[in-house]
Motif scaffolding. Structure first.
Motif, PDB file in Angstrom:
ATOM      1  N   VAL A 130     -11.884  58.287  54.870  1.00  0.00           N
ATOM      2  CA  VAL A 130     -12.756  58.332  53.697  1.00  0.00           C
ATOM      3  C   VAL A 130     -12.692  56.982  53.002  1.00  0.00           C
ATOM      4  O   VAL A 130     -11.621  56.535  52.584  1.00  0.00           O
ATOM      5  N   THR A 131     -13.825  56.308  52.911  1.00  0.00           N
ATOM      6  CA  THR A 131     -13.862  55.022  52.233  1.00  0.00           C
ATOM      7  C   THR A 131     -13.696  55.213  50.725  1.00  0.00           C
ATOM      8  O   THR A 131     -13.898  56.324  50.205  1.00  0.00           O
ATOM      9  N   PRO A 132     -13.340  54.155  49.996  1.00  0.00           N
ATOM     10  CA  PRO A 132     -13.237  54.291  48.535  1.00  0.00           C
ATOM     11  C   PRO A 132     -14.512  54.820  47.887  1.00  0.00           C
ATOM     12  O   PRO A 132     -14.451  55.639  46.960  1.00  0.00           O
ATOM     13  N   GLU A 133     -15.655  54.374  48.388  1.00  0.00           N
ATOM     14  CA  GLU A 133     -16.924  54.848  47.819  1.00  0.00           C
ATOM     15  C   GLU A 133     -17.137  56.331  48.126  1.00  0.00           C
ATOM     16  O   GLU A 133     -17.604  57.098  47.267  1.00  0.00           O
ATOM     17  N   GLU A 134     -16.800  56.723  49.360  1.00  0.00           N
ATOM     18  CA  GLU A 134     -16.883  58.144  49.699  1.00  0.00           C
ATOM     19  C   GLU A 134     -15.927  58.963  48.838  1.00  0.00           C
ATOM     20  O   GLU A 134     -16.252  60.069  48.397  1.00  0.00           O
ATOM     21  N   ALA A 135     -14.740  58.432  48.628  1.00  0.00           N
ATOM     22  CA  ALA A 135     -13.747  59.153  47.822  1.00  0.00           C
ATOM     23  C   ALA A 135     -14.261  59.407  46.413  1.00  0.00           C
ATOM     24  O   ALA A 135     -14.135  60.515  45.873  1.00  0.00           O
ATOM     25  N   ASP A 136     -14.838  58.392  45.801  1.00  0.00           N
ATOM     26  CA  ASP A 136     -15.417  58.579  44.468  1.00  0.00           C
ATOM     27  C   ASP A 136     -16.458  59.695  44.487  1.00  0.00           C
ATOM     28  O   ASP A 136     -16.514  60.537  43.589  1.00  0.00           O
ATOM     29  N   ALA A 137     -17.294  59.699  45.530  1.00  0.00           N
ATOM     30  CA  ALA A 137     -18.350  60.710  45.614  1.00  0.00           C
ATOM     31  C   ALA A 137     -17.767  62.107  45.763  1.00  0.00           C
ATOM     32  O   ALA A 137     -18.208  63.059  45.108  1.00  0.00           O
ATOM     33  N   VAL A 138     -16.759  62.255  46.627  1.00  0.00           N
ATOM     34  CA  VAL A 138     -16.146  63.570  46.840  1.00  0.00           C
ATOM     35  C   VAL A 138     -15.483  64.062  45.559  1.00  0.00           C
ATOM     36  O   VAL A 138     -15.665  65.206  45.136  1.00  0.00           O
ATOM     37  N   LEU A 139     -14.709  63.195  44.950  1.00  0.00           N
ATOM     38  CA  LEU A 139     -13.934  63.597  43.778  1.00  0.00           C
ATOM     39  C   LEU A 139     -14.794  63.836  42.554  1.00  0.00           C
ATOM     40  O   LEU A 139     -14.547  64.772  41.777  1.00  0.00           O
ATOM     41  N   ILE A 140     -15.810  63.004  42.366  1.00  0.00           N
ATOM     42  CA  ILE A 140     -16.546  63.006  41.105  1.00  0.00           C
ATOM     43  C   ILE A 140     -17.947  63.595  41.269  1.00  0.00           C
ATOM     44  O   ILE A 140     -18.277  64.612  40.643  1.00  0.00           O
ATOM     45  N   GLU A 141     -18.778  62.978  42.110  1.00  0.00           N
ATOM     46  CA  GLU A 141     -20.143  63.497  42.253  1.00  0.00           C
ATOM     47  C   GLU A 141     -20.157  64.921  42.815  1.00  0.00           C
ATOM     48  O   GLU A 141     -20.965  65.757  42.396  1.00  0.00           O
ATOM     49  N   HIS A 142     -19.263  65.201  43.761  1.00  0.00           N
ATOM     50  CA  HIS A 142     -19.199  66.543  44.344  1.00  0.00           C
ATOM     51  C   HIS A 142     -18.201  67.450  43.622  1.00  0.00           C
ATOM     52  O   HIS A 142     -17.944  68.566  44.084  1.00  0.00           O
ATOM     53  N   ASP A 143     -17.625  66.964  42.554  1.00  0.00           N
ATOM     54  CA  ASP A 143     -16.845  67.798  41.627  1.00  0.00           C
ATOM     55  C   ASP A 143     -15.597  68.437  42.230  1.00  0.00           C
ATOM     56  O   ASP A 143     -15.120  69.456  41.719  1.00  0.00           O
ATOM     57  N   THR A 184      -8.476  63.265  49.932  1.00  0.00           N
ATOM     58  CA  THR A 184      -9.498  62.269  49.614  1.00  0.00           C
ATOM     59  C   THR A 184      -8.886  61.066  48.916  1.00  0.00           C
ATOM     60  O   THR A 184      -9.225  59.915  49.229  1.00  0.00           O
ATOM     61  N   MET A 185      -7.980  61.302  47.973  1.00  0.00           N
ATOM     62  CA  MET A 185      -7.333  60.187  47.279  1.00  0.00           C
ATOM     63  C   MET A 185      -6.523  59.313  48.241  1.00  0.00           C
ATOM     64  O   MET A 185      -6.315  58.126  47.984  1.00  0.00           O
ATOM     65  N   ALA A 186      -6.083  59.908  49.351  1.00  0.00           N
ATOM     66  CA  ALA A 186      -5.341  59.154  50.357  1.00  0.00           C
ATOM     67  C   ALA A 186      -6.259  58.501  51.384  1.00  0.00           C
ATOM     68  O   ALA A 186      -5.778  57.861  52.330  1.00  0.00           O
ATOM     69  N   GLY A 187      -7.567  58.667  51.209  1.00  0.00           N
ATOM     70  CA  GLY A 187      -8.515  58.049  52.129  1.00  0.00           C
ATOM     71  C   GLY A 187      -8.645  58.772  53.448  1.00  0.00           C
ATOM     72  O   GLY A 187      -9.037  58.181  54.456  1.00  0.00           O
ATOM     73  N   ARG A 188      -8.340  60.084  53.430  1.00  0.00           N
ATOM     74  CA  ARG A 188      -8.386  60.867  54.657  1.00  0.00           C
ATOM     75  C   ARG A 188      -9.209  62.134  54.468  1.00  0.00           C
ATOM     76  O   ARG A 188      -9.302  62.665  53.371  1.00  0.00           O
ATOM     77  N   VAL A 189      -9.805  62.587  55.575  1.00  0.00           N
ATOM     78  CA  VAL A 189     -10.518  63.858  55.557  1.00  0.00           C
ATOM     79  C   VAL A 189      -9.486  64.985  55.571  1.00  0.00           C
ATOM     80  O   VAL A 189      -8.505  64.934  56.310  1.00  0.00           O
ATOM     81  N   ARG A 190      -9.711  65.987  54.758  1.00  0.00           N
ATOM     82  CA  ARG A 190      -8.793  67.132  54.711  1.00  0.00           C
ATOM     83  C   ARG A 190      -8.743  67.835  56.067  1.00  0.00           C
ATOM     84  O   ARG A 190      -9.782  68.113  56.674  1.00  0.00           O
ATOM     85  N   PRO A 191      -7.539  68.135  56.567  1.00  0.00           N
ATOM     86  CA  PRO A 191      -7.431  68.797  57.868  1.00  0.00           C
ATOM     87  C   PRO A 191      -7.856  70.256  57.813  1.00  0.00           C
ATOM     88  O   PRO A 191      -7.883  70.872  56.748  1.00  0.00           O
ATOM     89  N   TYR A 192      -8.167  70.788  58.983  1.00  0.00           N
ATOM     90  CA  TYR A 192      -8.369  72.228  59.080  1.00  0.00           C
ATOM     91  C   TYR A 192      -7.064  72.919  58.703  1.00  0.00           C
ATOM     92  O   TYR A 192      -5.973  72.393  58.931  1.00  0.00           O
ATOM     93  N   ASN A 193      -7.165  74.114  58.150  1.00  0.00           N
ATOM     94  CA  ASN A 193      -5.969  74.820  57.685  1.00  0.00           C
ATOM     95  C   ASN A 193      -4.912  74.957  58.778  1.00  0.00           C
ATOM     96  O   ASN A 193      -3.702  74.849  58.515  1.00  0.00           O
ATOM     97  N   LYS A 194      -5.345  75.175  59.998  1.00  0.00           N
ATOM     98  CA  LYS A 194      -4.421  75.345  61.126  1.00  0.00           C
ATOM     99  C   LYS A 194      -3.507  74.145  61.296  1.00  0.00           C
ATOM    100  O   LYS A 194      -2.366  74.274  61.761  1.00  0.00           O
ATOM    101  N   TYR A 195      -3.999  72.974  60.920  1.00  0.00           N
ATOM    102  CA  TYR A 195      -3.262  71.740  61.167  1.00  0.00           C
ATOM    103  C   TYR A 195      -2.659  71.134  59.899  1.00  0.00           C
ATOM    104  O   TYR A 195      -2.127  70.025  59.946  1.00  0.00           O
ATOM    105  N   LEU A 196      -2.760  71.835  58.775  1.00  0.00           N
ATOM    106  CA  LEU A 196      -2.303  71.264  57.512  1.00  0.00           C
ATOM    107  C   LEU A 196      -0.830  70.885  57.557  1.00  0.00           C
ATOM    108  O   LEU A 196      -0.467  69.732  57.257  1.00  0.00           O
ATOM    109  N   ALA A 197       0.036  71.820  57.892  1.00  0.00           N
ATOM    110  CA  ALA A 197       1.478  71.531  57.912  1.00  0.00           C
ATOM    111  C   ALA A 197       1.797  70.463  58.943  1.00  0.00           C
ATOM    112  O   ALA A 197       2.621  69.567  58.685  1.00  0.00           O
ATOM    113  N   TRP A 198       1.150  70.536  60.095  1.00  0.00           N
ATOM    114  CA  TRP A 198       1.388  69.530  61.147  1.00  0.00           C
ATOM    115  C   TRP A 198       1.041  68.135  60.634  1.00  0.00           C
ATOM    116  O   TRP A 198       1.823  67.192  60.804  1.00  0.00           O
TER     117      TRP A 198
END
Length: 269
Positions: A130-143, A184-198
């Motif tokens: 997730v680029t910085p610009e994408e991150a802003d959009a996810v966090l703020i524009e997409h609420d 998103t704040m870490a610049g990464r796409v959130r994983p599927y739940n199955k892989y979260l802990a991994w």
């Protein structure tokens, strides 16, 4: 290039049977497409060393646009052969669009064959980033940030008012929003739940140790008011650090915009 022995970069954890299946798939596609076969990417559980005896292989076959025109995903008990055109692979779907969900399938996905001089590997990495610009959009524009605060706030109000079921429902609903914020704040796409802990244990987030974040998630799912308050404090600190990196105050301003309603996070309301 057809007829040339293929050199595949196969992860060490694959079984002999998995290796044979992938090699046969590679040779078949090389024979069918020649230079139009641009590469192969391993996804799914096998890509992360998490396959079980019930798991199949997910192999993305990357073809030129023309070659991909007549191909579609082919599924069998052993392998899902997923066809991506070059245009599809290099198009980055924005958050909230139809194909956003597929982006994490490329996270930490081994590139088995790359005939593009590294462009394919770079495209795979980009999809999970997730680029910085994408991150802003996810966090703020997409609420997603405001949405997490909203669900946590509602859960805490229900705790205060003695509505335990409603508190658990809102607290549970807050979790996906929280995970979007954290990754998103870490610049990464959130994983599927199955892989979260991994992912948290294998590719740690700097400010969210795996056991601590997973513990907060589990307690939040139980409607634990203290967990929601602890998470809020950490999210608020993460917003300050994020805004500092971005050179703005947008996430902090969004949280502060809740004004007196934030008292519930400090057990003052």
């Amino acid at each position: 290039m057809t007829g040339v022995t293929l050199v595949l970069d196969l992860p060490a954890w694959l079984t002999a049977g998995q290796r044979d299946t992938i090699s046969a798939l590679a040779e078949r596609n090389d024979a069918a497409h020649g230079d139009d076969l641009l590469g192969l990417v391993l996804s799914g559980s096998a890509a992360r060393g998490l396959a079980t005896e019930r798991s199949d292989l997910d192999v993305v076959v990357v073809l030129t646009d023309d070659a991909a025109e007549g191909r579609s995903t082919d599924k069998s008990p052993e392998v899902d052969e997923i066809v991506d055109s070059w245009s599809e692979l290099t198009t980055v779907p924005p958050f909230g669009t139809e194909h956003w969900w597929s982006r994490w399938s490329y996270a930490w996905a081994p590139v088995l064959l790359d005939r593009t001089g590294g462009e394919l590997a770079a495209a795979v990495r980009r999809l999970a980033t997730v680029t910085p610009e994408e991150a802003d959009a996810v966090l703020i524009e997409h609420d997603r940030l405001d949405g997490w605060v909203n669900f946590a706030y509602r859960a805490l109000k229900s705790v205060r008012d003695g509505r335990s079921l409603e508190a658990r429902l809102d607290a549970a609903e807050s979790v996906p929003w929280l995970l979007d914020v954290v990754f998103t704040m870490a610049g990464r796409v959130r994983p599927y739940n199955k892989y979260l802990a991994w992912e948290l244990r294998t590719h740690p987030l700097e400010d969210w140790p795996a056991d601590e974040l997973l513990g907060l998630v589990e307690r939040s799912l139980d409607g634990d008011a203290d967990a929601l308050r602890e998470t809020f404090a950490r999210v608020r600190a993460a917003c300050a650090a994020y805004d500092d990196r971005r050179g703005h105050t947008r996430t902090t301003d969004m949280v502060d915009g809740w004004r007196d309603q934030l008292a519930v996070f400090e057990d003052r309301a």
